[in-house]
Design a protein around this motif. Sequence first.
Motif, PDB file in Angstrom:
ATOM      1  N   LEU A   1      -7.457   2.010  -8.913  1.00 45.93           N
ATOM      2  CA  LEU A   1      -6.621   1.560  -7.793  1.00 45.93           C
ATOM      3  C   LEU A   1      -7.379   0.349  -7.158  1.00 45.93           C
ATOM      4  CD1 LEU A   1      -4.260   2.060  -5.892  1.00 45.93           C
ATOM      5  CD2 LEU A   1      -6.030   3.378  -4.396  1.00 45.93           C
ATOM      6  N   VAL A   2      -6.647  -0.540  -7.045  1.00 46.56           N
ATOM      7  CA  VAL A   2      -7.399  -1.894  -6.452  1.00 46.56           C
ATOM      8  C   VAL A   2      -6.791  -2.387  -5.220  1.00 46.56           C
ATOM      9  CG1 VAL A   2      -7.883  -4.299  -7.179  1.00 46.56           C
ATOM     10  CG2 VAL A   2      -8.110  -2.501  -8.852  1.00 46.56           C
ATOM     11  N   GLY A   3      -7.420  -2.499  -4.452  1.00 47.10           N
ATOM     12  CA  GLY A   3      -6.998  -3.227  -3.058  1.00 47.10           C
ATOM     13  C   GLY A   3      -7.317  -4.767  -3.262  1.00 47.10           C
ATOM     14  N   ASN A   4      -6.313  -5.604  -3.637  1.00 49.16           N
ATOM     15  CA  ASN A   4      -6.616  -6.947  -3.927  1.00 49.16           C
ATOM     16  C   ASN A   4      -6.752  -7.729  -2.430  1.00 49.16           C
ATOM     17  OD1 ASN A   4      -7.317  -9.349  -5.394  1.00 49.16           O
ATOM     18  ND2 ASN A   4      -5.247  -9.848  -5.361  1.00 49.16           N
ATOM     19  N   LYS A   5      -7.493  -8.865  -2.630  1.00 46.00           N
ATOM     20  CA  LYS A   5      -7.246  -9.948  -1.519  1.00 46.00           C
ATOM     21  C   LYS A   5      -8.416  -9.601  -0.217  1.00 46.00           C
ATOM     22  CE  LYS A   5      -2.377 -11.454  -2.292  1.00 46.00           C
ATOM     23  NZ  LYS A   5      -1.113 -11.988  -1.858  1.00 46.00           N
TER      24      LYS A   5
ATOM     25  N   PHE B   1     -11.260   0.260  -6.163  1.00 46.06           N
ATOM     26  CA  PHE B   1     -12.168  -0.889  -5.875  1.00 46.06           C
ATOM     27  C   PHE B   1     -11.369  -1.789  -4.970  1.00 46.06           C
ATOM     28  CE2 PHE B   1     -14.056  -0.252 -10.234  1.00 46.06           C
ATOM     29  CZ  PHE B   1     -15.301  -0.569  -9.877  1.00 46.06           C
ATOM     30  N   GLU B   2     -11.962  -2.355  -4.041  1.00 44.94           N
ATOM     31  CA  GLU B   2     -11.317  -3.597  -3.340  1.00 44.94           C
ATOM     32  C   GLU B   2     -11.751  -4.836  -3.991  1.00 44.94           C
ATOM     33  OE1 GLU B   2     -11.792  -3.738   0.922  1.00 44.94           O
ATOM     34  OE2 GLU B   2     -10.294  -2.498   1.091  1.00 44.94           O
ATOM     35  N   ALA B   3     -11.023  -5.864  -4.163  1.00 47.95           N
ATOM     36  CA  ALA B   3     -11.450  -6.940  -5.074  1.00 47.95           C
ATOM     37  C   ALA B   3     -10.836  -8.340  -4.325  1.00 47.95           C
ATOM     38  CB  ALA B   3     -10.919  -6.682  -6.575  1.00 47.95           C
ATOM     39  N   SER B   4     -11.225  -9.321  -4.941  1.00 47.17           N
ATOM     40  CA  SER B   4     -10.529 -10.375  -4.502  1.00 47.17           C
ATOM     41  C   SER B   4     -10.311 -11.493  -5.878  1.00 47.17           C
ATOM     42  CB  SER B   4     -11.212 -11.242  -3.587  1.00 47.17           C
ATOM     43  OG  SER B   4     -10.714 -12.672  -3.627  1.00 47.17           O
ATOM     44  N   ALA B   5      -9.266 -11.924  -6.311  1.00 45.31           N
ATOM     45  CA  ALA B   5      -8.989 -12.613  -7.559  1.00 45.31           C
ATOM     46  C   ALA B   5      -9.684 -14.054  -7.075  1.00 45.31           C
ATOM     47  CB  ALA B   5      -7.614 -12.727  -7.885  1.00 45.31           C
ATOM     48  N   LYS B   6      -9.299 -14.414  -5.621  1.00 42.53           N
ATOM     49  CA  LYS B   6      -9.446 -15.681  -5.132  1.00 42.53           C
ATOM     50  C   LYS B   6     -11.074 -16.033  -5.428  1.00 42.53           C
ATOM     51  CE  LYS B   6      -8.717 -18.730  -1.480  1.00 42.53           C
ATOM     52  NZ  LYS B   6      -9.462 -18.688  -0.112  1.00 42.53           N
ATOM     53  N   ASP B   7     -11.951 -15.125  -4.753  1.00 43.92           N
ATOM     54  CA  ASP B   7     -13.410 -15.093  -4.518  1.00 43.92           C
ATOM     55  C   ASP B   7     -13.960 -14.505  -5.674  1.00 43.92           C
ATOM     56  OD1 ASP B   7     -12.750 -16.779  -2.138  1.00 43.92           O
ATOM     57  OD2 ASP B   7     -13.738 -15.119  -0.906  1.00 43.92           O
TER      58      ASP B   7
ATOM     59  N   PHE C   1       0.844  -1.216  -0.156  1.00 43.77           N
ATOM     60  CA  PHE C   1       0.079   0.157  -0.050  1.00 43.77           C
ATOM     61  C   PHE C   1       0.845   1.300  -0.006  1.00 43.77           C
ATOM     62  CE2 PHE C   1      -2.536   3.452   2.480  1.00 43.77           C
ATOM     63  CZ  PHE C   1      -3.428   3.506   1.371  1.00 43.77           C
ATOM     64  N   ASN C   2       2.038   1.127   0.845  1.00 43.27           N
ATOM     65  CA  ASN C   2       2.866   2.180   0.905  1.00 43.27           C
ATOM     66  C   ASN C   2       3.628   2.612  -0.330  1.00 43.27           C
ATOM     67  OD1 ASN C   2       1.963   2.574   3.567  1.00 43.27           O
ATOM     68  ND2 ASN C   2       3.938   1.327   4.245  1.00 43.27           N
ATOM     69  N   ALA C   3       3.623   1.600  -1.027  1.00 44.23           N
ATOM     70  CA  ALA C   3       4.343   1.802  -2.563  1.00 44.23           C
ATOM     71  C   ALA C   3       3.343   2.314  -3.619  1.00 44.23           C
ATOM     72  CB  ALA C   3       4.958   0.240  -2.845  1.00 44.23           C
ATOM     73  N   VAL C   4       2.137   2.397  -3.369  1.00 45.88           N
ATOM     74  CA  VAL C   4       1.274   2.939  -4.478  1.00 45.88           C
ATOM     75  C   VAL C   4       1.861   4.318  -4.789  1.00 45.88           C
ATOM     76  CG1 VAL C   4      -1.231   3.803  -4.771  1.00 45.88           C
ATOM     77  CG2 VAL C   4      -0.637   1.696  -3.696  1.00 45.88           C
ATOM     78  N   GLN C   5       2.010   5.190  -4.003  1.00 50.53           N
ATOM     79  CA  GLN C   5       2.448   6.532  -4.355  1.00 50.53           C
ATOM     80  C   GLN C   5       3.596   6.517  -5.476  1.00 50.53           C
ATOM     81  OE1 GLN C   5       1.322   9.870  -3.066  1.00 50.53           O
ATOM     82  NE2 GLN C   5       2.358  10.195  -5.196  1.00 50.53           N
ATOM     83  N   ASP C   6       4.617   5.616  -5.283  1.00 48.39           N
ATOM     84  CA  ASP C   6       5.602   5.560  -6.080  1.00 48.39           C
ATOM     85  C   ASP C   6       5.270   4.830  -7.540  1.00 48.39           C
ATOM     86  OD1 ASP C   6       7.431   6.413  -4.124  1.00 48.39           O
ATOM     87  OD2 ASP C   6       8.302   4.585  -3.556  1.00 48.39           O
ATOM     88  N   TRP C   7       4.353   3.987  -7.361  1.00 47.04           N
ATOM     89  CA  TRP C   7       3.626   3.507  -8.815  1.00 47.04           C
ATOM     90  C   TRP C   7       3.046   4.237  -9.402  1.00 47.04           C
ATOM     91  CZ3 TRP C   7       5.503  -1.077 -10.668  1.00 47.04           C
ATOM     92  CH2 TRP C   7       6.129  -2.103  -9.786  1.00 47.04           C
TER      93      TRP C   7
ATOM     94  N   GLY D   1      -7.854   3.225   1.652  1.00 42.75           N
ATOM     95  CA  GLY D   1      -7.616   2.792   0.236  1.00 42.75           C
ATOM     96  C   GLY D   1      -8.324   4.026  -0.626  1.00 42.75           C
ATOM     97  N   ARG D   2      -9.578   4.356  -0.153  1.00 45.13           N
ATOM     98  CA  ARG D   2     -10.191   5.408  -0.852  1.00 45.13           C
ATOM     99  C   ARG D   2      -9.750   6.671  -0.752  1.00 45.13           C
ATOM    100  NH1 ARG D   2     -15.180   2.973  -0.196  1.00 45.13           N
ATOM    101  NH2 ARG D   2     -14.824   2.768   2.187  1.00 45.13           N
ATOM    102  N   GLN D   3      -9.177   7.101   0.528  1.00 39.23           N
ATOM    103  CA  GLN D   3      -8.641   8.274   0.702  1.00 39.23           C
ATOM    104  C   GLN D   3      -7.491   8.417  -0.179  1.00 39.23           C
ATOM    105  OE1 GLN D   3      -7.746   8.996   4.898  1.00 39.23           O
ATOM    106  NE2 GLN D   3      -9.996   9.343   5.194  1.00 39.23           N
ATOM    107  N   LEU D   4      -6.454   7.441  -0.296  1.00 37.42           N
ATOM    108  CA  LEU D   4      -5.463   7.596  -1.128  1.00 37.42           C
ATOM    109  C   LEU D   4      -5.921   7.704  -2.596  1.00 37.42           C
ATOM    110  CD1 LEU D   4      -2.422   7.475  -1.620  1.00 37.42           C
ATOM    111  CD2 LEU D   4      -2.406   4.847  -1.778  1.00 37.42           C
ATOM    112  N   SER D   5      -7.040   7.001  -3.188  1.00 38.98           N
ATOM    113  CA  SER D   5      -7.124   7.002  -4.509  1.00 38.98           C
ATOM    114  C   SER D   5      -7.875   8.422  -4.724  1.00 38.98           C
ATOM    115  CB  SER D   5      -8.420   5.981  -4.668  1.00 38.98           C
ATOM    116  OG  SER D   5      -9.543   6.361  -4.106  1.00 38.98           O
ATOM    117  N   GLU D   6      -8.646   8.838  -3.833  1.00 35.19           N
ATOM    118  CA  GLU D   6      -8.967  10.219  -4.112  1.00 35.19           C
ATOM    119  C   GLU D   6      -7.895  11.309  -4.079  1.00 35.19           C
ATOM    120  OE1 GLU D   6     -11.799  11.441  -1.078  1.00 35.19           O
ATOM    121  OE2 GLU D   6     -13.291   9.972  -1.711  1.00 35.19           O
TER     122      GLU D   6
END
Length: 219
Positions: A131-135, A161-167, A109-115, A149-154
């Motif tokens: 921006l996707v928060g997975n798992k 979105f929060e998401a899950s590849a698994k489910d 999550f901390n790396a998002v700014q760098d990405w 997550g929402r604040q950073l995306s704003e």
Amino acid sequence: MASATATYGQKEASDQNFDYMFKILIIGNSSVGKTSFLFRYADDSFTPAFVSTVGIDFKVKTIYRNDKRIKLQIWDTAGQERYRTITTAYYRGAMGFILMYDITNEESFNAVQDWSTQIKTYSWDNAQVLLVGNKCDMEDERVVNAERGRQLSEHLGFEFFEASAKDNINVKQTFERLVDIICEKMSESLDAGDPAVTGAKQGPQLTEQPAPPHQDCAC
Ligand code: GTP
Ligand code: MG
């Protein structure tokens, strides 16, 4: 590195019957679930084993959206730092990015700014980012709550979105929303006569052909 076309649906990759083609990249730290997310979307499969991506690879998926046949060329990048030179070379011409972190991994999550900075540095100005928060299936191990997550995306100006590849939560929705945002941006740019979209100058072409795998990869 695996050959992109040999690994992934050669038939669909060579299908020329589409209205638009969008190049999309999935980026983020290693192990956040980028490959899993793509496999869930393109093949509806999931494996718990972790096989870290070497370099870059892609899958092709064609969808109908807004009465158009849209071919998505989705590039799955390696999150490991040592592949950064290879992966950033693919940012150019991308119309959309899925920037992913893992809700159970603070560092990701901390790396998002760098990405996000990498996107600004290496990609087209009009590239759209989600921006996707997975798992999000791993609630017990969550360390990044949805509000952060929402604040950073704003702050970054991205949708979230929060998401899950698994489910299989919000996977299709993420891609479809990104496609819609790209389409919206495209029609705004066309209305404004933006040369990057009308093709008058160098810039991503809406129906450009798939780029061949990078010279550096051992395809
Ligand atoms: P790199 O290729 O190294 O950049 O990693 P990556 O981001 O592609 O990660 P990958 O998709 O390989 O997933 C890493 C690990 O997380 C694997 O063991 C996956 O099974 C697991 N994983 C991925 N998505 C999810 C998810 O939504 N939920 C859970 N519980 N595990 C997941
Ligand atoms: Mg991977």
